[in-house]
Design a protein around this motif. Structure first.
Motif, short mmCIF file in Angstrom:
data_model
loop_
_atom_site.label_atom_id
_atom_site.label_comp_id
_atom_site.label_asym_id
_atom_site.label_seq_id
_atom_site.Cartn_x
_atom_site.Cartn_y
_atom_site.Cartn_z
N ARG A 261 13.68 8.21 -23.54
CA ARG A 261 12.81 7.70 -24.39
C ARG A 261 12.85 8.10 -25.80
O ARG A 261 13.05 7.33 -26.75
CB ARG A 261 11.36 7.92 -24.28
CG ARG A 261 10.01 7.67 -25.11
CD ARG A 261 8.71 8.28 -24.73
NE ARG A 261 8.76 9.40 -24.66
CZ ARG A 261 8.02 10.24 -25.81
NH1 ARG A 261 7.26 9.60 -26.61
NH2 ARG A 261 7.91 11.41 -25.83
N ARG A 262 13.04 9.34 -25.95
CA ARG A 262 13.27 9.91 -27.41
C ARG A 262 14.69 9.61 -27.96
O ARG A 262 14.90 9.09 -29.10
CB ARG A 262 13.13 11.51 -27.31
CG ARG A 262 11.67 11.67 -27.31
CD ARG A 262 11.60 13.46 -27.32
NE ARG A 262 11.67 13.86 -26.04
CZ ARG A 262 12.92 14.76 -25.85
NH1 ARG A 262 13.76 14.95 -26.51
NH2 ARG A 262 13.09 15.22 -24.48
N ASP B 189 11.48 11.00 -20.43
CA ASP B 189 11.23 11.47 -21.61
C ASP B 189 12.39 11.56 -22.56
O ASP B 189 12.23 11.33 -23.80
CB ASP B 189 10.36 12.86 -21.69
CG ASP B 189 9.70 13.09 -23.03
OD1 ASP B 189 9.49 12.35 -23.72
OD2 ASP B 189 9.43 14.42 -23.26
N ARG B 190 13.51 12.25 -21.94
CA ARG B 190 14.61 12.55 -22.81
C ARG B 190 15.31 10.92 -23.25
O ARG B 190 15.55 11.05 -24.35
CB ARG B 190 15.65 13.33 -21.81
CG ARG B 190 16.96 13.43 -22.60
CD ARG B 190 17.69 14.44 -21.61
NE ARG B 190 18.26 13.48 -20.37
CZ ARG B 190 17.63 13.94 -19.10
NH1 ARG B 190 16.99 14.87 -18.92
NH2 ARG B 190 18.18 13.12 -18.08
N THR C 224 7.22 4.66 -31.68
CA THR C 224 7.35 5.60 -30.40
C THR C 224 6.39 5.42 -29.16
O THR C 224 5.02 5.40 -29.53
CB THR C 224 7.30 6.82 -30.82
OG1 THR C 224 8.30 7.45 -31.78
CG2 THR C 224 7.36 7.91 -29.40
N HIS D 16 3.93 5.91 -25.84
CA HIS D 16 3.82 7.13 -25.27
C HIS D 16 3.51 7.11 -23.60
O HIS D 16 2.99 7.85 -23.13
CB HIS D 16 2.23 7.52 -25.85
CG HIS D 16 2.52 7.87 -27.44
ND1 HIS D 16 3.17 8.99 -27.69
CD2 HIS D 16 1.88 7.17 -28.36
CE1 HIS D 16 3.27 9.12 -29.01
NE2 HIS D 16 2.55 8.03 -29.50
N THR E 265 3.32 8.97 -18.89
CA THR E 265 2.63 9.45 -20.25
C THR E 265 3.67 10.67 -20.81
O THR E 265 3.92 11.39 -20.00
CB THR E 265 1.09 9.46 -20.53
OG1 THR E 265 0.49 10.69 -19.77
CG2 THR E 265 0.43 8.38 -19.71
N TYR E 266 3.43 10.66 -22.06
CA TYR E 266 4.32 11.73 -22.84
C TYR E 266 3.78 12.06 -24.01
O TYR E 266 2.66 11.71 -24.35
CB TYR E 266 5.56 11.05 -23.19
CG TYR E 266 6.21 10.18 -22.25
CD1 TYR E 266 7.08 10.87 -20.97
CD2 TYR E 266 6.06 8.72 -22.06
CE1 TYR E 266 7.78 9.93 -20.16
CE2 TYR E 266 6.75 7.96 -21.34
CZ TYR E 266 7.39 8.68 -19.98
OH TYR E 266 8.06 7.71 -19.19
N ASP E 267 4.06 13.26 -24.39
CA ASP E 267 3.60 13.82 -25.93
C ASP E 267 2.40 14.36 -25.75
O ASP E 267 1.49 14.59 -26.63
CB ASP E 267 3.83 12.88 -27.12
CG ASP E 267 5.21 12.46 -27.44
OD1 ASP E 267 5.90 13.22 -27.04
OD2 ASP E 267 5.14 11.25 -27.62
N GLY E 268 1.91 14.82 -24.45
CA GLY E 268 0.51 15.21 -23.96
C GLY E 268 -0.44 13.95 -24.26
O GLY E 268 -1.62 14.60 -24.08
N VAL E 269 -0.27 12.99 -24.43
CA VAL E 269 -1.20 11.77 -24.43
C VAL E 269 -1.72 11.51 -23.01
O VAL E 269 -0.93 11.26 -21.94
CB VAL E 269 -0.55 10.36 -24.93
CG1 VAL E 269 -1.49 9.25 -24.78
CG2 VAL E 269 0.13 10.85 -26.18
#
Length: 411
Positions: A314-315, A311-312, A331, A333, A223-227
């Protein structure tokens, strides 16, 4: 009835059973196989098809397998339900990561996550029993449900709602034949992650309706973005013993080829599924089981390092896709997939053709610019493309640039 008539009847019987003949090939594996075949033939194909990390399995896991291979006791049959030490480690890992306490007798080690999916539904469903399947779905779910005699009931959530179904939608799809809710977060194919409140609400709704919940948690660490990841088994304790957790080492530890998964559930269900496995495959290969033991009982350091790269990528992928006119990509998550809405491109002229479906568009992309993507038809309605960003950075950059140039030319 005479012998001639009997012979005629037998001659008319189908060569392949209707039950098996009705199963569709895994679309994701088919796309990946085609891409690899083209690459082997010297074509510069970029494959966004398979959900497979490009990283090697961490060294300490490989070393555990090498050590196990040298031990004669692992050259023999072992319990059909899994090595006791691995079952205990999976129970410990589940408590550590999900806050959900189980006994090793509630664990069945399977030949990859797919076997856990099928055996769960086979143990739960009788002919005609319905399973609510949030859609877009992973391509194997409905096939496993049908193979077990069940009926998948699609509940679609589009990009407008972040590919997340609501309790209201589930309630509208409920019938007297509904027995199971399939719940997946983080999601394959969309990368959507349900928030803690939504997980609890859906779990409590299912409990109130007397449903079983089969939850696939194989992407729990991605998971990403602190989710955060939230297990429905923990969020909705009112489910009691009517929850089944599916998981495995494939995605978290870059172990797709090792084929070790598991299911966790009430003892009677796990015993039934273990009986099935004892006749189908017997024990999972002991060497991969020992590798899985090292994985689930070891640190998550390697996982965290892989997440930085995911993550890199993904963005970069989402930004590139959203720069194409006619493409909308929320986006994600979680997991390592982007699910692009390409409905606005259908019916338009691209590369000398006019694709009417996402399947036709995916075939055109592969033919014209040698990029392999999976069409939405594999996961539900047409009009979407799934792209995995688990491949290397350089391939990803080349692939999305080809897509930008090609899809950007739509007339």
């Amino acid at each position: 009835m005479n012998a001639t008539t009997d012979d005629s009847i037998r001659a008319a019987l189908p060569r392949i059973s209707r039950r098996i003949d009705s199963i569709a090939e895994s679309a994701t594996l088919a796309v990946d196989a085609k891409a690899k075949a083209l690459k082997a033939a010297g074509r510069p194909v970029i494959g966004f098809g398979a959900g497979e990390p490009d990283f090697p399995t961490p060294d300490y896991i490989v070393e555990a397998a090498i050590d196990a291979a040298r031990q004669p006791r692992f050259h023999r049959y072992s319990p059909a339900g899994g090595l006791p030490d691995l079952k205990q480690a999976i129970a410990d890992k589940t408590l550590r990561d999900s806050g959900y306490e189980v006994d090793p007798t509630q664990v069945l080690v399977t030949n990859g996550g797919k076997q856990a999916v099928y055996e769960s539904f086979a143990a739960l469903l009788d002919p005609g029993d319905e399973v609510l399947v949030p859609t877009p779905f992973w391509t194997t779910y409905p096939e496993a449900i049908r193979l077990a005699g069940g009926v998948p009931v699609e509940v679609f959530a589009g990009p407008e709602q972040g590919y997340l179904v609501t309790v209201e939608q589930l309630e509208a799809a409920l019938t007297p034949r509904t027995k199971v809710l399939l719940f997946v977060s983080p999601s394959n194919p969309t990368g959507a992650v349900y928030g803690a409140d939504a997980v609890r609400e859906i779990g409590e709704w299912a409990a109130g309706r007397g449903l079983w919940v089969v939850t696939d948690e194989i992407y729990e660490h991605l998971t990403y973005d602190g989710v955060p990841f939230t297990s429905i088994a923990t969020a909705a304790p009112s489910l009691g013993d009517k929850v089944v957790i599916l998981n495995g080492v494939a995605k978290t530890y870059a172990m797709t080829g090792w084929r070790v998964g598991w299911m966790i559930g009430p003892r009677d269900l796990v015993k039934a599924a273990t009986n099935l496995q004892s006749h189908a495959t017997s024990n999972v290969s002991n060497v991969p089981q020992m590798a899985a033991l090292a994985a689930v009982s070891g640190p998550l350091t390697a996982v965290d390092e892989m997440k930085v790269a995911f993550d890199r990528r993904r963005r970069a992928m989402v930004s590139a896709l959203n720069s194409i006119e006619g493409v909308e990509c929320p986006t994600p998550h979680g997991a390592f997939y982007a699910y692009a809405d390409v409905r606005s491109l259908l019916g338009r002229s691209i590369g000398g053709a006019t694709p009417a479906t996402s399947a036709e568009l995916a075939a055109l992309i592969l033919e014209k610019v040698e990029v392999a993507v999976v069409p939405g038809e594999a996961f539900g309605p047409s009009g979407y493309l799934r792209l995995s960003y688990a491949l290397g950075d350089e391939d990803l950059a080349v692939g999305v640039e080809r897509l930008q140039d090609f899809l950007g030319s739509a007339g």
